[in-house]
Design a protein around this motif. Sequence first.
Motif, short mmCIF file in Angstrom:
data_model
loop_
_atom_site.label_atom_id
_atom_site.label_comp_id
_atom_site.label_asym_id
_atom_site.label_seq_id
_atom_site.Cartn_x
_atom_site.Cartn_y
_atom_site.Cartn_z
N VAL A 293 0.84 -1.20 0.00
CA VAL A 293 0.00 0.00 0.00
C VAL A 293 0.88 1.25 0.00
CG1 VAL A 293 -1.80 1.24 1.29
CG2 VAL A 293 -1.78 -1.26 1.28
N ALA A 294 0.48 2.22 -0.81
CA ALA A 294 1.22 3.49 -0.85
C ALA A 294 1.07 4.22 0.48
CB ALA A 294 0.69 4.35 -1.99
N ASP A 295 2.08 4.99 0.82
CA ASP A 295 2.02 5.76 2.07
C ASP A 295 0.83 6.71 2.07
OD1 ASP A 295 4.23 4.65 3.21
OD2 ASP A 295 5.57 6.33 2.81
N THR A 296 0.12 6.71 3.17
CA THR A 296 -0.95 7.68 3.36
C THR A 296 -0.31 8.99 3.82
OG1 THR A 296 -1.28 7.13 5.69
CG2 THR A 296 -2.52 5.82 4.06
N PRO A 297 -1.05 10.08 3.75
CA PRO A 297 -0.49 11.36 4.25
C PRO A 297 -0.07 11.25 5.73
CG PRO A 297 -2.42 11.79 2.91
CD PRO A 297 -2.33 10.30 3.07
N GLU B 239 1.05 8.59 7.28
CA GLU B 239 2.31 7.83 7.34
C GLU B 239 3.49 8.68 6.89
OE1 GLU B 239 0.65 3.28 6.75
OE2 GLU B 239 1.13 4.49 4.96
N GLN B 240 3.27 9.52 5.90
CA GLN B 240 4.33 10.41 5.44
C GLN B 240 4.74 11.38 6.55
OE1 GLN B 240 2.84 12.13 1.81
NE2 GLN B 240 2.89 10.18 0.72
N VAL B 241 3.77 11.90 7.28
CA VAL B 241 4.07 12.79 8.40
C VAL B 241 4.83 12.02 9.48
CG1 VAL B 241 3.05 14.13 10.30
CG2 VAL B 241 2.16 14.38 7.96
N MET B 242 4.39 10.80 9.77
CA MET B 242 5.05 9.99 10.80
C MET B 242 6.50 9.69 10.40
SD MET B 242 1.93 7.41 11.81
CE MET B 242 2.95 6.29 12.71
N ARG B 243 6.74 9.44 9.11
CA ARG B 243 8.12 9.19 8.66
C ARG B 243 8.99 10.44 8.81
NH1 ARG B 243 8.64 4.30 5.96
NH2 ARG B 243 6.74 3.47 5.05
N GLY C 132 19.85 6.62 22.04
CA GLY C 132 21.04 7.00 21.29
C GLY C 132 20.94 6.81 19.79
N ARG C 133 19.76 6.45 19.29
CA ARG C 133 19.59 6.24 17.84
C ARG C 133 18.49 7.13 17.32
NH1 ARG C 133 18.80 0.59 15.75
NH2 ARG C 133 19.36 1.75 13.89
N SER C 134 18.67 7.59 16.11
CA SER C 134 17.64 8.39 15.44
C SER C 134 16.59 7.45 14.88
CB SER C 134 18.27 9.22 14.33
OG SER C 134 17.27 9.95 13.66
N ASN C 135 15.35 7.79 15.06
CA ASN C 135 14.26 6.95 14.60
C ASN C 135 13.13 7.84 14.11
OD1 ASN C 135 12.83 4.57 14.16
ND2 ASN C 135 13.44 3.70 16.12
N ASP C 136 12.09 7.24 13.51
CA ASP C 136 10.90 8.00 13.14
C ASP C 136 9.66 7.33 13.72
OD1 ASP C 136 9.57 6.22 11.04
OD2 ASP C 136 11.55 6.48 10.13
N LEU C 137 8.58 8.10 13.81
CA LEU C 137 7.35 7.60 14.43
C LEU C 137 6.74 6.42 13.66
CD1 LEU C 137 5.55 10.86 15.60
CD2 LEU C 137 6.69 9.14 17.00
N TYR C 138 6.87 6.43 12.34
CA TYR C 138 6.30 5.34 11.56
C TYR C 138 6.97 4.01 11.91
CZ TYR C 138 4.86 2.41 7.68
OH TYR C 138 4.35 1.39 6.94
N THR C 139 8.29 4.00 11.95
CA THR C 139 9.02 2.77 12.27
C THR C 139 8.70 2.30 13.69
OG1 THR C 139 10.77 3.45 10.77
CG2 THR C 139 11.31 1.72 12.35
N LEU C 140 8.63 3.24 14.61
CA LEU C 140 8.28 2.88 15.98
C LEU C 140 6.88 2.28 16.04
CD1 LEU C 140 9.19 3.10 19.00
CD2 LEU C 140 7.91 5.25 19.06
N ASN C 141 5.93 2.91 15.36
CA ASN C 141 4.55 2.42 15.34
C ASN C 141 4.46 1.03 14.71
OD1 ASN C 141 1.62 2.75 15.65
ND2 ASN C 141 1.61 2.90 13.42
N MET C 142 5.14 0.83 13.59
CA MET C 142 5.12 -0.49 12.93
C MET C 142 5.77 -1.55 13.81
SD MET C 142 3.46 -0.59 10.13
CE MET C 142 4.04 -2.10 9.38
#
Length: 151
Positions: free
Chosen positions: A31-35, A37-41, A49-59
């Motif tokens: 499935v294509a990213d929803t708006p 999901e794009q904001v979460m990324r 100590g690591r950089s992360n994004d909300l989408y990866t954390l949520n998944m």
Amino acid sequence: MRYLPYRIGAWSWIATGGIHSTADVVARFVVADTPAEQVMRGERFELAGRSNDLYTLNMGFSITMGYSMVLAGVLFLLAARRADPIERTRPIAFVGLAFSLGALALAVAVVKMPPPILTFGIASLAFSAAVITPVRQPDGGDRHAAAAGSA
């Protein structure tokens, strides 16, 4: 016999977790990213100590939740096997019923999607049947009726 409803309840947990995790993985690649999901990324943060994004954390949390539901179902099946004779399954079925009702309430109030409402509804009904079904004596009698008759 209480084993069949109990097993249906346990397999409902396994099915819920399997469907949940599979849908997450398929959605991520098909499935294509929803708006949203794009904001979460785009929302980055530091964690341990690591950089992360909300989408990866949520998944990550979502897939872990699915696998945990599969694990719970497997543990219900293993616990019933270890609890033989059947009289010892009732406390385990109470646990299954309590957690199935809790998961059903969350599915209705928060998730609002038919698959978990259906599977946790089935699990709740099945564990209820496992809890309330009388235990049959080897001679074919009902232990609860026999106890009431002797009182």
